[in-house]
Design an enzyme around this catalytic site. Structure first.
Site, mmCIF file in Angstrom:
data_model
loop_
_atom_site.group_PDB
_atom_site.id
_atom_site.type_symbol
_atom_site.label_atom_id
_atom_site.label_comp_id
_atom_site.label_asym_id
_atom_site.label_seq_id
_atom_site.Cartn_x
_atom_site.Cartn_y
_atom_site.Cartn_z
ATOM 1 N N ASP A 33 14.561 15.831 6.384
ATOM 2 C CA ASP A 33 13.833 16.428 5.160
ATOM 3 C C ASP A 33 13.597 15.318 4.161
ATOM 4 O O ASP A 33 14.526 15.273 3.030
ATOM 5 C CB ASP A 33 15.264 17.485 4.600
ATOM 6 C CG ASP A 33 14.881 18.152 3.551
ATOM 7 O OD1 ASP A 33 13.691 18.199 3.094
ATOM 8 O OD2 ASP A 33 15.765 18.840 2.848
ATOM 9 N N CYS A 63 7.964 19.648 2.261
ATOM 10 C CA CYS A 63 7.372 20.202 0.933
ATOM 11 C C CYS A 63 5.885 19.621 1.076
ATOM 12 O O CYS A 63 5.139 19.833 -0.186
ATOM 13 C CB CYS A 63 8.050 19.639 -0.222
ATOM 14 S SG CYS A 63 8.358 17.896 -0.553
ATOM 15 N N GLU A 93 22.378 9.624 3.312
ATOM 16 C CA GLU A 93 21.804 9.941 2.097
ATOM 17 C C GLU A 93 21.809 8.185 1.221
ATOM 18 O O GLU A 93 22.959 7.891 1.489
ATOM 19 C CB GLU A 93 22.151 10.936 1.548
ATOM 20 C CG GLU A 93 21.957 10.927 -0.048
ATOM 21 C CD GLU A 93 20.311 10.863 -0.323
ATOM 22 O OE1 GLU A 93 20.130 10.271 -1.344
ATOM 23 O OE2 GLU A 93 19.724 11.903 0.474
ATOM 24 N N CYS A 119 9.037 30.582 -20.890
ATOM 25 C CA CYS A 119 8.350 30.307 -19.651
ATOM 26 C C CYS A 119 9.056 31.461 -18.550
ATOM 27 O O CYS A 119 10.137 31.573 -18.213
ATOM 28 C CB CYS A 119 8.520 29.265 -19.004
ATOM 29 S SG CYS A 119 8.135 28.692 -17.446
ATOM 30 N N GLN A 154 17.057 21.895 -4.268
ATOM 31 C CA GLN A 154 15.847 22.654 -4.191
ATOM 32 C C GLN A 154 15.682 23.478 -5.753
ATOM 33 O O GLN A 154 16.967 24.163 -6.011
ATOM 34 C CB GLN A 154 15.946 23.660 -3.143
ATOM 35 C CG GLN A 154 15.528 22.953 -1.947
ATOM 36 C CD GLN A 154 16.553 22.182 -1.255
ATOM 37 O OE1 GLN A 154 17.580 22.323 -1.485
ATOM 38 N NE2 GLN A 154 16.140 21.753 0.142
ATOM 39 N N CYS A 176 1.905 35.464 -17.532
ATOM 40 C CA CYS A 176 2.245 34.212 -18.480
ATOM 41 C C CYS A 176 1.143 34.130 -19.282
ATOM 42 O O CYS A 176 -0.030 33.815 -18.956
ATOM 43 C CB CYS A 176 2.688 32.939 -17.893
ATOM 44 S SG CYS A 176 3.149 31.775 -19.095
ATOM 45 N N CYS A 208 1.934 26.200 -13.475
ATOM 46 C CA CYS A 208 1.700 27.423 -12.456
ATOM 47 C C CYS A 208 -0.201 27.393 -12.222
ATOM 48 O O CYS A 208 -0.705 27.523 -13.033
ATOM 49 C CB CYS A 208 1.947 28.715 -12.556
ATOM 50 S SG CYS A 208 3.859 28.992 -12.915
ATOM 51 N N TYR A 255 18.010 11.971 5.361
ATOM 52 C CA TYR A 255 17.481 12.350 3.770
ATOM 53 C C TYR A 255 18.278 13.585 3.365
ATOM 54 O O TYR A 255 17.764 14.395 2.752
ATOM 55 C CB TYR A 255 16.228 12.734 3.993
ATOM 56 C CG TYR A 255 15.353 11.657 4.790
ATOM 57 C CD1 TYR A 255 14.914 10.434 4.036
ATOM 58 C CD2 TYR A 255 14.945 11.992 6.065
ATOM 59 C CE1 TYR A 255 14.315 9.554 4.993
ATOM 60 C CE2 TYR A 255 14.063 10.911 6.853
ATOM 61 C CZ TYR A 255 13.862 9.619 6.312
ATOM 62 O OH TYR A 255 13.220 8.900 6.927
ATOM 63 N N CYS A 315 -1.304 25.788 -19.406
ATOM 64 C CA CYS A 315 -0.132 24.906 -18.999
ATOM 65 C C CYS A 315 -0.500 24.538 -17.517
ATOM 66 O O CYS A 315 -0.844 25.521 -16.698
ATOM 67 C CB CYS A 315 1.133 26.056 -18.990
ATOM 68 S SG CYS A 315 2.458 25.286 -18.238
#
Length: 454
Positions: free
Chosen positions: A384, A411, A335, A159, A284, A71, A80, A314, A77
């Site tokens: 999660d 995550c 949830e 992008c 996701q 990129c 990433c 969750y 940017c």
């Protein structure tokens, strides 16, 4: 070592925030845009008693894992951080990030499997959130990601990590907003109309849900006309919503969303199940990698249990729980987001799933209620949580509610390590951790920990 010094450093590994780690005169130095095995000259930007920050001014000897970013905007940017590292080595580094967190924060010796690659490493990102601003003189609309460590928007025309149609939709919004007297947001003055544009793109259908986040509390005619123009221009756009966010906050979406035209959802397909994803729905960003994760959990449960009872906490739109419904006798889902639970209900009906029980509650409150009233226990508890991880209270409840296993989807390696340490202190053991690459070319890594209730 002091601010402004130029020092030569050998980069040894990568930190959990994507910085190269080196040592100089016994002090740890965190270096931006550095790859393990690099030898660099770096300018010191901050010094404390135990560590320092620095930025590369010259690469003396490049790592064998350095590549040219694909990129053209990668150096400015902030989207990433690791495009200059070859992809196979990114997977190695992500495993090491998990290992380091588990050992240094958790103090645990756990088997970490090799990172499972994303099926796609370009055009993989199916949720796009662009901040919007406007130039002072020409009044051009700017849309893109923030430059690293700033709130200065990099105006991105293309992008490569998101579907190409996203560039076209954003460009239309950028160029046509003026025709409808839609102004860009001024963060310092808290003025202007359009704060963000959020796109939810279905990998299964190619359809797009466009969400215009505005600095207002109710809709207005020129915004409705603009939404109709976007909807009419692109056959791929399933609908356009407005999200009202007039607060001084860094939170992108408020809970208040209204449909302006079309449908307020897109459909996604995971493991032969069709899901509805709305403006405020957590799902996701990389559906194909999510399918790898859901498939891994489903295979593990089917091999280790026969018709188990499963608690999905969750749960979001209960994507994991619904995918597990084929191998479970019953799935109980909790949830706190009402819209997500409503979408989960629709998904169950559309997929003719009859063994999923949905609850719209805070997870910890639900856990407490289950233990005190129904007194149910589950063969397997799925956790999660968001990046901040679980509270000790929630972990206590999960431990009490599980008869056999906890599967923890994370995550954030740091909060995962903290929570695993707490569970192990209660007597649990961790079978292993399986990392997945959900966020290619970034330092982020998704992990699934398999925990035994001893």
């Amino acid at each position: 070592m002091k601010n402004g010094d130029i020092v030569e450093l050998n980069i040894e590994k990568l930190s959990n925030l994507g910085y190269g780690i080196a040592k100089h005169e016994g002090q740890v130095v965190f270096v931006e845009n550095a790859c393990p095995e690099d030898v660099v000259k770096a300018k010191v930007t901050k010094v404390t008693k135990t560590w320092a920050n620095a930025e590369v001014v010259e690469i003396v000897t490049p790592s064998s894992h350095r590549v040219e970013p694909f990129c053209s905007m990668s150096k400015v940017c902030g989207g990433c951080q690791l495009q200059f590292v070859d992809y196979d080595y990114q997977l190695v580094l992500k495993k090491q990030i998990v290992e380091d967190a588990i050992k240094s924060i958790g103090g645990l010796d756990i088997e970490i499997k090799d990172t499972i690659a994303s099926p796609s490493i370009r055009e993989y990102r199916h949720k796009i959130q662009y901040p919007i601003s406007q130039t002072k003189v020409s009044k051009r609309i700017l849309a893109g990601y923030f430059k690293q460590k700033t709130h200065e928007i990099v105006n991105i025309k293309h992008c490569p990590i998101q579907p190409q149609i996203c560039d076209e939709v954003i460009d239309f919004i950028r160029n046509k907003a003026f025709d409808f007297s839609i102004s860009g947001f001024n963060e310092k003055k808290h003025t202007g109309d359009l704060r963000h544009v959020v796109l939810r793109v279905s990998a299964a259908t190619g359809k797009i849900l466009v969400v215009l986040v505005v600095n207002a509390t109710k809709s207005f005619d020129r915004l409705k006309d603009f939404a109709n123009a976007i909807y009419s221009e692109f056959k791929e756009v399933s609908g356009v919503c407005v999200n009202f966010n007039s607060k001084k906050t860094n939170v992108i979406l408020s809970p208040n969303t209204e449909l302006l035209v079309g449908k307020d959802f897109v459909k996604e397909r995971i493991l032969d199940k069709t899901f509805r994803i709305g403006a405020n729905t957590f799902f996701q960003i990389n559906p194909k990698s999510a399918e790898n994760i859901f498939g891994f959990i489903k295979n593990y449960i089917s091999k280790n249990f026969e018709n188990p009872s499963v608690l999905d906490a969750y749960a979001g739109i209960t994507s994991i729980g619904i995918c597990l419904s084929d191998v479970a006798s019953k799935v109980v889902s909790v949830e706190e987001c009402k819209q997500s639970v409503e979408l989960a209900q629709e998904t169950c009906e559309k997929n003719e799933v009859k063994n999923v029980e949905l609850h719209n509650m805070d997870a910890a409150k639900f856990f407490e209620k289950e233990l005190k009233t129904k007194k149910r226990r589950f063969d397997c508890v799925i956790l999660d949580p968001p990046r901040k991880g679980c509270t000790k209270e929630s972990l206590d409840y999960a431990y009490s509610l599980s008869k056999g296993k906890i599967i923890y989807v994370s995550c954030n390696p740091a909060t995962l390590a903290r929570d695993l340490k707490y569970l192990c202190e209660k007597g649990c053991s961790v079978e292993y951790i399986q990392p997945f690459d959900m966020f290619c070319h970034t330092y982020h890594v998704e992990s699934v920990a398999v925990i035994n209730i001893n």
